[in-house]
Design an enzyme around this catalytic site. Structure first.
Site, PDB file in Angstrom:
ATOM      1  N   LYS A  38       1.772  -6.200   6.331  1.00 44.89           N
ATOM      2  CA  LYS A  38       1.705  -7.458   5.568  1.00 44.89           C
ATOM      3  C   LYS A  38       2.905  -7.650   4.663  1.00 44.89           C
ATOM      4  O   LYS A  38       3.392  -6.686   4.053  1.00 44.89           O
ATOM      5  CB  LYS A  38       0.422  -7.482   4.714  1.00 44.89           C
ATOM      6  CG  LYS A  38      -0.822  -7.101   5.492  1.00 44.89           C
ATOM      7  CD  LYS A  38      -2.094  -7.247   4.697  1.00 44.89           C
ATOM      8  CE  LYS A  38      -3.230  -6.526   5.399  1.00 44.89           C
ATOM      9  NZ  LYS A  38      -3.333  -5.107   5.037  1.00 44.89           N
ATOM     10  N   TYR A  68       0.823  -1.222   0.000  1.00 36.98           N
ATOM     11  CA  TYR A  68       0.000   0.000   0.000  1.00 36.98           C
ATOM     12  C   TYR A  68       0.860   1.277   0.000  1.00 36.98           C
ATOM     13  O   TYR A  68       0.338   2.369  -0.208  1.00 36.98           O
ATOM     14  CB  TYR A  68      -0.906   0.091   1.242  1.00 36.98           C
ATOM     15  CG  TYR A  68      -1.848  -1.042   1.500  1.00 36.98           C
ATOM     16  CD1 TYR A  68      -2.220  -1.929   0.493  1.00 36.98           C
ATOM     17  CD2 TYR A  68      -2.389  -1.228   2.772  1.00 36.98           C
ATOM     18  CE1 TYR A  68      -3.087  -2.971   0.760  1.00 36.98           C
ATOM     19  CE2 TYR A  68      -3.258  -2.263   3.040  1.00 36.98           C
ATOM     20  CZ  TYR A  68      -3.593  -3.136   2.034  1.00 36.98           C
ATOM     21  OH  TYR A  68      -4.453  -4.168   2.311  1.00 36.98           O
TER      22      TYR A  68
HETATM   23  N1  LIG Z   1      -5.752  -8.009   3.089  1.00 41.92           N
HETATM   24  C1  LIG Z   1      -6.163  -7.587   1.905  1.00 41.92           C
HETATM   25  O1  LIG Z   1      -5.898  -8.201   0.868  1.00 41.92           O
HETATM   26  C2  LIG Z   1      -6.995  -6.351   1.839  1.00 41.92           C
HETATM   27  C3  LIG Z   1      -7.690  -6.030   0.645  1.00 41.92           C
HETATM   28  C4  LIG Z   1      -8.460  -4.874   0.620  1.00 41.92           C
HETATM   29  C5  LIG Z   1      -8.519  -4.053   1.740  1.00 41.92           C
HETATM   30  N2  LIG Z   1      -7.800  -4.370   2.865  1.00 41.92           N
HETATM   31  C6  LIG Z   1      -7.806  -3.481   4.065  1.00 41.92           C
HETATM   32  O2  LIG Z   1      -9.139  -3.155   4.419  1.00 41.92           O
HETATM   33  C7  LIG Z   1      -9.287  -1.728   4.416  1.00 41.92           C
HETATM   34  C8  LIG Z   1     -10.708  -1.345   4.038  1.00 41.92           C
HETATM   35  O3  LIG Z   1     -11.101  -2.018   2.858  1.00 41.92           O
HETATM   36  P1  LIG Z   1     -11.423  -1.305   1.467  1.00 41.92           P
HETATM   37  O4  LIG Z   1     -10.841   0.055   1.420  1.00 41.92           O
HETATM   38  O5  LIG Z   1     -11.047  -2.300   0.413  1.00 41.92           O
HETATM   39  O6  LIG Z   1     -12.986  -1.243   1.421  1.00 41.92           O
HETATM   40  P2  LIG Z   1     -14.187  -0.618   2.282  1.00 41.92           P
HETATM   41  O7  LIG Z   1     -13.751  -0.153   3.604  1.00 41.92           O
HETATM   42  O8  LIG Z   1     -15.275  -1.630   2.166  1.00 41.92           O
HETATM   43  O9  LIG Z   1     -14.585   0.581   1.342  1.00 41.92           O
HETATM   44  C9  LIG Z   1     -13.870   1.783   1.322  1.00 41.92           C
HETATM   45  C10 LIG Z   1     -14.719   2.791   0.545  1.00 41.92           C
HETATM   46  O10 LIG Z   1     -15.974   2.924   1.197  1.00 41.92           O
HETATM   47  C11 LIG Z   1     -16.427   4.233   1.055  1.00 41.92           C
HETATM   48  N3  LIG Z   1     -16.778   4.733   2.396  1.00 41.92           N
HETATM   49  C12 LIG Z   1     -16.001   4.802   3.487  1.00 41.92           C
HETATM   50  N4  LIG Z   1     -16.674   5.314   4.540  1.00 41.92           N
HETATM   51  C13 LIG Z   1     -17.918   5.558   4.094  1.00 41.92           C
HETATM   52  C14 LIG Z   1     -19.066   6.088   4.689  1.00 41.92           C
HETATM   53  N5  LIG Z   1     -19.073   6.464   5.971  1.00 41.92           N
HETATM   54  N6  LIG Z   1     -20.180   6.194   3.933  1.00 41.92           N
HETATM   55  C15 LIG Z   1     -20.184   5.838   2.651  1.00 41.92           C
HETATM   56  N7  LIG Z   1     -19.107   5.318   2.010  1.00 41.92           N
HETATM   57  C16 LIG Z   1     -17.990   5.190   2.729  1.00 41.92           C
HETATM   58  C17 LIG Z   1     -15.314   5.059   0.434  1.00 41.92           C
HETATM   59  O11 LIG Z   1     -15.616   5.233  -0.949  1.00 41.92           O
HETATM   60  P3  LIG Z   1     -15.639   6.684  -1.617  1.00 41.92           P
HETATM   61  O12 LIG Z   1     -14.318   7.293  -1.306  1.00 41.92           O
HETATM   62  O13 LIG Z   1     -15.889   6.405  -3.062  1.00 41.92           O
HETATM   63  O14 LIG Z   1     -16.783   7.389  -0.938  1.00 41.92           O
HETATM   64  C18 LIG Z   1     -14.107   4.170   0.554  1.00 41.92           C
HETATM   65  O15 LIG Z   1     -13.212   4.292  -0.527  1.00 41.92           O
HETATM   66  C19 LIG Z   1      -8.201  -1.228   3.459  1.00 41.92           C
HETATM   67  O16 LIG Z   1      -7.864   0.117   3.686  1.00 41.92           O
HETATM   68  C20 LIG Z   1      -7.078  -2.171   3.794  1.00 41.92           C
HETATM   69  O17 LIG Z   1      -6.408  -1.738   4.972  1.00 41.92           O
HETATM   70  C21 LIG Z   1      -7.071  -5.511   2.931  1.00 41.92           C
END
Ligand SMILES: NC(=O)c1ccc[n+]([C@@H]2O[C@H](COP(=O)([O-])OP(=O)(O)OC[C@H]3O[C@@H](n4cnc5c(N)ncnc54)[C@H](OP(=O)(O)O)[C@@H]3O)[C@@H](O)[C@H]2O)c1
Length: 259
Positions: free
Chosen positions: A93, A63
């Site tokens: 990670k 990241y």
């Molecule tokens: N281990 C792995 O392989 C892996 C893979 C993916 C993620 N992760 C971890 O998990 C974390 C979170 O996952 P993610 O970023 O993939 O997905 P997520 O948390 O499901 O979605 C993030 C998106 O949700 C929206 N959002 C956030 N807060 C909100 C709210 N209060 N209301 C409405 N929409 C909201 C934003 O989109 P907009 O900006 O378009 O509004 C943001 O970009 C990552 O930062 C990472 O640390 C790990």
């Protein structure tokens, strides 16, 4: 990564992990795509999150958010928002490029230098595959190879024994891959971090992990809206969540992440 104005208090609850450590229930992700483009935004978001009470942060070598996360924590210490780094739970990670026996310990040492820390709380194998040695991001499909779980996990265990991480675990592992890893592990993985949300509940994996004492951390809890690896479906089409949210005067994200 964004925090909306309509924010709720972050629950302080923690859960026990195999091996005796605890993990705060709610974490703050730092994956901001394209990776490495907005270090200042990550730093700012983390500082704001600490102000709001978040104490669990998720990063990864890939990241490129380790450095801004470390800088934000340093600043939080200077500003007196926290008294010591020990108040926080930091996960990072191992990248697929470094998922080779001789690269694991040096990779975590680089992560610690990026973070400006002596240890992380949790170190995970990011994906159950390796890249061919020398391959770099972005990589082609032909550069992905099977991981030698036994030799890579042996070095993950060494990271824990050296005190570079308090706990070790995996990410994106299926039941079959966990079984394979468990067959040679002397320290079982404390955590499997996988995608999990109302549209992707992974019931079989959840049961398997419960049975083996492996804690599941859910990533992309909001369906990763706005990222190349997710979509809007969860936030926009979940009528049930929307109904619960409007009944309680909350947003969908709030009722979903803080049930
Ligand atoms: N281990 C792995 O392989 C892996 C893979 C993916 C993620 N992760 C971890 O998990 C974390 C979170 O996952 P993610 O970023 O993939 O997905 P997520 O948390 O499901 O979605 C993030 C998106 O949700 C929206 N959002 C956030 N807060 C909100 C709210 N209060 N209301 C409405 N929409 C909201 C934003 O989109 P907009 O900006 O378009 O509004 C943001 O970009 C990552 O930062 C990472 O640390 C790990």
């Amino acid at each position: 990564m964004e925090i909306s104005e309509q924010t709720v208090k972050i629950p302080e609850a923690s859960l026990g992990l195999a091996g005796g450590k605890t993990i705060p229930l709610i974490g703050f992700g730092t994956a901001d795509f394209p990776f490495g483009d907005r270090p200042e935004a990550i730093k700012e978001a983390v500082l704001h999150a600490i102000e709001l009470g978040y104490n669990h942060f998720d990063t990864a070598a890939v990241y490129q958010s380790e450095q801004p996360l470390g800088e934000a924590i340093n600043e939080a210490l200077h500003r007196g928002l926290i008294q010591s780094r020990d108040q926080l739970f930091i996960t990072s990670k191992l990248s697929t490029a470094d998922a080779h026996h001789h690269l694991v310990v040096p990779a975590l040492q680089t992560t610690l230098r990026n973070l400006g820390m002596e240890y992380v709380d949790l170190y995970l194998i990011h994906f159950p595959v390796s890249l061919k040695e020398g391959a770099k991001y972005p990589f082609g499909k032909d550069e992905i190879v099977g991981m030698d779980f036994k030799s890579v996990w042996e070095k993950m265990e060494e990271c824990q024994k050296l005190g570079l991480t308090k706990s070790i675990g995996v990410s994106n592992f299926t039941c079959k891959k966990l079984d394979k890893l468990l067959s040679s592990a002397t320290i079982p993985p404390a955590v499997n971090q996988v995608e999990m949300n109302p549209l992707w509940q992974q019931k079989k994996l959840k049961e398997f992990c419960e049975e083996k004492g492996i804690h599941i951390t859910a990533y992309s809890p909001l369906g990763a809206k706005g990222t190349p690896w997710g979509n809007q479906r969860l936030m926009e089409s979940e009528q049930r969540l929307q109904k619960i949210a409007s009944t309680r005067g909350k947003t969908v994200a709030q009722v979903h992440v803080f049930p």
